[in-house]
Design a protein around this motif. Structure first.
Motif, PDB file in Angstrom:
ATOM      1  N   GLU A   1      78.894  41.671  27.823  1.00  0.00           N
ATOM      2  CA  GLU A   1      78.459  40.550  28.517  1.00  0.00           C
ATOM      3  C   GLU A   1      79.283  39.232  28.115  1.00  0.00           C
ATOM      4  OE1 GLU A   1      74.147  40.284  28.237  1.00  0.00           O
ATOM      5  OE2 GLU A   1      73.872  42.089  29.306  1.00  0.00           O
ATOM      6  N   GLY A   2      80.583  39.360  27.578  1.00  0.00           N
ATOM      7  CA  GLY A   2      81.286  38.472  27.265  1.00  0.00           C
ATOM      8  C   GLY A   2      81.318  38.143  25.615  1.00  0.00           C
ATOM      9  N   ASP A   3      80.581  38.699  24.943  1.00  0.00           N
ATOM     10  CA  ASP A   3      80.462  38.522  23.710  1.00  0.00           C
ATOM     11  C   ASP A   3      80.745  39.622  22.715  1.00  0.00           C
ATOM     12  OD1 ASP A   3      80.116  37.306  21.038  1.00  0.00           O
ATOM     13  OD2 ASP A   3      77.987  36.958  21.270  1.00  0.00           O
TER      14      ASP A   3
END
Length: 631
Positions: free
Chosen positions: A166-168
């Motif tokens: 989720e982007g991390d």
């Protein structure tokens, strides 16, 4: 009918459906559970894929990894046995490299695929029995996957649910658990599988059952127990050791030995399994029975607990044992036979029937004190003389005759000729080369015959002839004429069988010093009785380990036995492996055979480094994990 558990049928489904449209619409991690499992063929395909990825160390397990049946000629059939004291390769003298036996990326792929299944099980509209079966089966697969990881790397990240990006990236990083925590997780998953799996599948499907899960637990727990008991034989240091990411405390040995014994005993008490043809009348019957067990394990349902199946010659579901390891004389046009050469170390470990309970090393001289003389022919030595080229092996354990093709024995309608040379009437040796020699009107050839297609030993041409004095038999089917091409063999592989369970039990009892020692001794001796032995021997660790070596030879157990018992670095410490040379002695009339113990020709000594008890963890720069010692 006793239950044979194998995945051959599932592999057929996997390959047969791989071009279908069940799973080709979107990535697996985005499929809704109902869409995936509403189609029965989708269930079969997905489960077949999981089974196919299991780290089963079978006919397609090589240094490069699992399911290695692509026909790479550079691999040349270099099996794990060839980095142990069981065998050497005909040509190559490699030992264990840092990149060998890795299984990191593939292991976590299988875990992710299994977690996908586990995550969606609660959403499925299925019966309670069907749900239990899926829980049990997925737990078994995940236990097997983590077992494959922990025995290579020690403590590893325990990922029990599907990770979503989720982007991390940092949020996806999971630190290593301790080695103890990882072994405990394997035990927990085995217990979950045992609790949920039935004793058989309603339709007779060849998949994991309660007994297969017990077998896995027995094997894994014994491995962990040995590490705990013997870890201090190979002291390591560094951050991974300090954080207990590798290594187990000695205090953990008792619980794991008990787990191994209890799991084995559950199978023993079930009444479902027994040894195949357990009471042979003669050693010859014992040898034939043992050979048949591996020619087709499907014919031994009483003994075999879990089989990996091979279905279609020439496809991804065939393998290459039949072409790589058959003797040169039966190559049938294949250019690379004879690659598996059993060592003299293995030959020496088998018992003889007249002296039960001890190894019976091959005695080549009347003095009987030359077991460590590997310097070649010595004209001053009084060698024992034999009428035939395999007489020196007579009286040895039947399993030796069923595991190896001995010189002068018949295979596929041919007498297999394995000869290293001759001694001329004047006492001068001609060994490993030289021209034909004629005496009294008869011509003798160094390798026993005039043409290269007529012998199977020692000639360096093509790398096709054994250099240890015997060829390989176990798993090969004498009644099958294997075509000269890749992946033509379809012999199935018994991953778990009852004999291993008995040996696991015996070892756990004797090593822990607890439990039913009488039952442990019976387990040990039942296996020996199947091999034609009549005399019982005591339950000692020496007797158990010798039985493991001869009963489980070439089943890819010896590598891990040396690892888990921390014996690799003492077994291989500037160590040469050895051969026995059958040589025709023309000084006698008529000519007789003598045998010479020697170093394996064209080989170098091997040494095992402490650090190799663990594989290195790849991708440290990206995943941020603590590396294993000395890498």
């Amino acid at each position: 009918m006793k239950m044979i558990k194998n995945i051959g049928l599932l592999l057929v489904v996997f390959f047969a459906l791989s071009c279908g449209n069940v799973l080709d619409k979107q990535p697996l991690d985005k499929l809704q559970g109902e869409n995936l499992f509403s189609n029965p063929e989708g269930v079969k395909l997905y489960m077949a894929n999981l089974y196919y990825q299991l780290p089963i160390e079978d006919f397609t397990f090589f240094r490069q990894g699992f399911n290695w049946n692509t026909g790479d000629p550079n691999n040349g059939g270099f099996a794990p046995a060839m980095v142990t004291d069981e065998a050497v390769h005909t040509e190559f003298g490699d030992f264990i490299g840092n990149d060998d036996f890795q299984w990191w990326d593939q292991g976590y792929k299988l875990i992710r695929d299994t977690n996908i299944l586990i995550d969606i099980i609660p959403t499925l509209d299925i019966t309670d029995d069907e749900r239990k079966a899926l829980i049990g089966e997925s737990s078994f697969i995940r236990a097997y996957a983590y077992f494959g990881l922990v025995k290579r790397y020690g403590g590893v990240p325990l990922i029990t649910a599907v990770q979503k990006y989720e982007g991390d990236v940092e949020a996806l990083k999971v630190p290593r658990s301790t080695e103890k925590e990882t072994w405990d997780f394997v035990m927990k998953e085995c217990d979950l599988a045992i609790a949920n799996l039935a004793e058989s599948w309603p339709g007779g499907e060849r998949r994991a059952t309660k007994w297969v899960a017990y077998a896995l637990k027995s094997r894994a727990a014994l491995h962990a127990a040995s590490l705990a008991k013997y870890g201090d034989r190979s002291p390591l240091s560094g951050t991974a050791v300090d954080q207990k990411l590798v290594g187990l405390d000695k205090s953990a040995a008792a619980e794991f030995y008990k787990a191994a014994a209890d799991a084995a005993e559950a199978i023993m008490n079930s009444g479902k399994f027994s040894l195949f043809r357990a009471n042979p009348a003669t050693p010859e019957d014992a040898a034939n029975n043992y050979r048949l067990l591996f020619e087709d394990p499907n014919n031994a349902p009483e003994e075999v607990i879990f089989i990996k199946g091979y279905a279609r010659p020439g496809s991804g579901t065939g393998h290459n044992y039949g072409i790589w390891y058959q003797p040169n004389q039966t190559a049938n046009g294949w250019p690379h036979p004879g690659r598996m050469n059993p060592t003299l170390e293995l030959m020496d470990i088998y018992e003889s029937y007249d002296k039960p309970g001890v190894s019976a090393p091959i005695m080549t001289s009347e003095a009987g004190n030359d077991l460590t003389d590997y310097n070649g022919f010595n004209a001053a030595k009084q060698y024992k003389r034999f009428e035939g080229p395999n007489d020196i092996f007579k009286g040895k354990d039947a399993r030796m005759w069923a595991t190896m093709i001995l010189p002068g024995t018949n295979w596929k309608g041919q007498k297999i000729v394995i000869q290293a040379g001759f001694i001329k009437p004047d006492g001068s040796p001609q060994i490993m080369g030289g021209e034909p020699y004629t005496v009294n009107g008869k011509t003798y050839y160094t390798y026993g015959a005039a043409d290269r297609t007529q012998y199977s030993g020692f000639d360096t041409w093509g790398g096709n002839n054994t250099r240890t004095g015997v060829s390989f038999k176990k798993f090969l089917n004498e009644g099958v004429n294997v075509p000269p091409g890749w992946n033509q063999s379809t012999t199935d592989f018994a991953d778990f069988r009852y004999a291993e369970i008995l040996l696991n039990y015996a070892e756990a009892i004797v090593e822990s010093g607890t439990g039913d020692k009488v039952k442990g001794a019976k387990a040990l001796n039942d296996i020996r009785h199947r091999a034609g032995h009549k005399t019982d021997i005591p339950l000692t660790i020496e007797n158990v380990i010798r039985e493991r070596r001869v009963e489980l030879a070439f089943e890819n157990k010896r590598f891990w036995d040396l690892i888990r018992r921390r014996e690799y670095h003492t077994t291989f410490n500037n160590t040469m492996r050895h051969s026995i040379l059958p040589v025709l002695d023309l000084r006698a009339t008529p000519a007789k055979y003598i045998f010479i113990r020697t170093n394996v020709a064209r080989s170098n000594p091997s040494t095992f480094d402490y650090k190799q008890y663990y594989r290195y963890i790849p991708g440290i720069g990206a995943n941020g994990l603590v590396q294993n010692p000395q890498y």
